[in-house]
Design an enzyme around this catalytic site. Structure first.
Site, short mmCIF file in Angstrom:
data_model
loop_
_atom_site.label_atom_id
_atom_site.label_comp_id
_atom_site.label_asym_id
_atom_site.label_seq_id
_atom_site.Cartn_x
_atom_site.Cartn_y
_atom_site.Cartn_z
N ASP A 67 63.87 34.76 22.06
CA ASP A 67 62.77 34.21 22.56
C ASP A 67 62.47 35.45 23.56
O ASP A 67 62.79 36.59 23.23
CB ASP A 67 62.86 33.18 24.26
CG ASP A 67 64.18 34.04 25.05
OD1 ASP A 67 64.82 34.49 24.43
OD2 ASP A 67 64.74 32.90 25.49
N HIS A 138 69.49 25.30 29.55
CA HIS A 138 68.07 25.83 28.84
C HIS A 138 69.25 26.50 27.26
O HIS A 138 69.98 27.09 27.70
CB HIS A 138 66.97 25.87 29.90
CG HIS A 138 67.38 27.72 30.34
ND1 HIS A 138 66.82 27.91 30.96
CD2 HIS A 138 67.94 28.41 29.92
CE1 HIS A 138 67.36 29.53 31.06
NE2 HIS A 138 68.20 29.45 30.34
P1 PGA Z 1 72.92 34.52 31.58
O1 PGA Z 1 71.72 33.83 30.95
O2 PGA Z 1 73.28 34.57 29.86
O3 PGA Z 1 72.42 35.59 32.30
O4 PGA Z 1 73.50 33.68 32.31
C1 PGA Z 1 72.03 33.06 29.99
C2 PGA Z 1 70.39 31.69 29.79
O5 PGA Z 1 69.37 31.96 30.38
O6 PGA Z 1 70.46 31.07 28.62
#
Ligand code: PGA
Length: 251
Positions: A67, A138
């Site tokens: 993304d 997500h």
């Molecule tokens: P993070 O994000 O590794 O910063 O917790 C994970 C995500 O949002 O997929």
């Protein structure tokens, strides 16, 4: 699905790096689907160390990231292109032309989504997809919704995600509201999935994702239908699974 728990973030990162390194050694021309966020940082650092030590090479590897924020230029410090250059690509011997992310500056998000899906197809699909999981379940920026979206899509981030990501920005108001994200199809068509998870705040959503029910309200729950998923979790993130489904954890 194989679920591994590790006492420390470092141990988790080393194991996840070893899983990805094995993929690259077995298939030197593999396509890696990559993720941003704080969770994979330790794993990327370890892969960088392995590459510097001559234990692994990414020279023939292609990467497609999940993304990108919409509206940020690649050189913007908060763009995912910048993140990947800083935290991974600059640490390994990958060829710049083999690294791909959605273009957050494309004038037409819809056309960029189509281009990105064609690009993933043109490189032969994803060999191993790395995933984190958001507090709302997500994967990529596929947020909780009434249905799973198959193709790359242009999404409005949920308030939960905006709040969670505000820690990387000067203020919550600076977090872009829109993003481009690979859809569920490209993720599910990856031959292998590697998920990394840390922090007690992820314990409940991780348990809901990995033990169902499968619902677009918890996008990561779709992984229950994938035949080859490895989850590497730091102990606090595994707390609820340990409590409810202790035999599901291998280590
Ligand atoms: P993070 O994000 O590794 O910063 O917790 C994970 C995500 O949002 O997929």
């Amino acid at each position: 699905m194989r679920i591994f728990a590790f006492e420390t973030y470092e141990e988790m990162s080393r194991h996840a790096a070893a899983v990805m390194a094995a993929e690259v050694r077995e298939n030197p021309r593999t396509v890696l689907g990559l993720a941003t966020g704080s969770t994979p940082l330790g794993m990327y650092a370890e892969l960088g160390r392995m590459c510097r030590a001559g234990e692994i090479s990414f020279r023939d590897v292609t990467t497609v990231n999940l993304d990108e924020y919409y509206g940020l230029t690649p050189d913007h410090e908060m763009s995912y292109r910048y993140f990947m250059e800083k935290n991974f690509f600059s640490l390994i011997d990958i060829l710049p032309e083999n690294t791909h992310l959605p273009d957050g500056t494309a004038p037409s998000p819809a056309m960029e989504c189509q281009r990105y899906d064609r690009l993933i197809d043109s490189v032969g699909g994803i060999g191993m997809q790395l995933l984190g999981i958001g507090h709302d379940g997500h994967i990529g920026f596929n947020e909780p919704a009434d249905q799973f979206v198959p193709g790359t899509n242009y999404v409005r981030l949920t308030e939960d995600t905006i709040r969670a990501n505000a820690r990387f920005f000067a203020s919550e108001a600076d977090v872009p509201r829109y993003a481009l994200t690979t859809g569920i199809r490209a993720i599910m068509q990856a031959k292998k999935i590697l998920m990394v998870v840390n922090g007690a705040a992820k314990a409940e959503i991780l348990c809901r994702a990995l033990f169902g029910p499968i619902t677009p309200q918890v996008p990561a729950s779709i992984l229950l239908l994938h035949p080859n998923v490895t989850v590497c979790g730091e102990a606090p993130a595994m707390a609820m699974i340990r409590e409810k489904f202790p035999t599901a954890i291998e280590k």
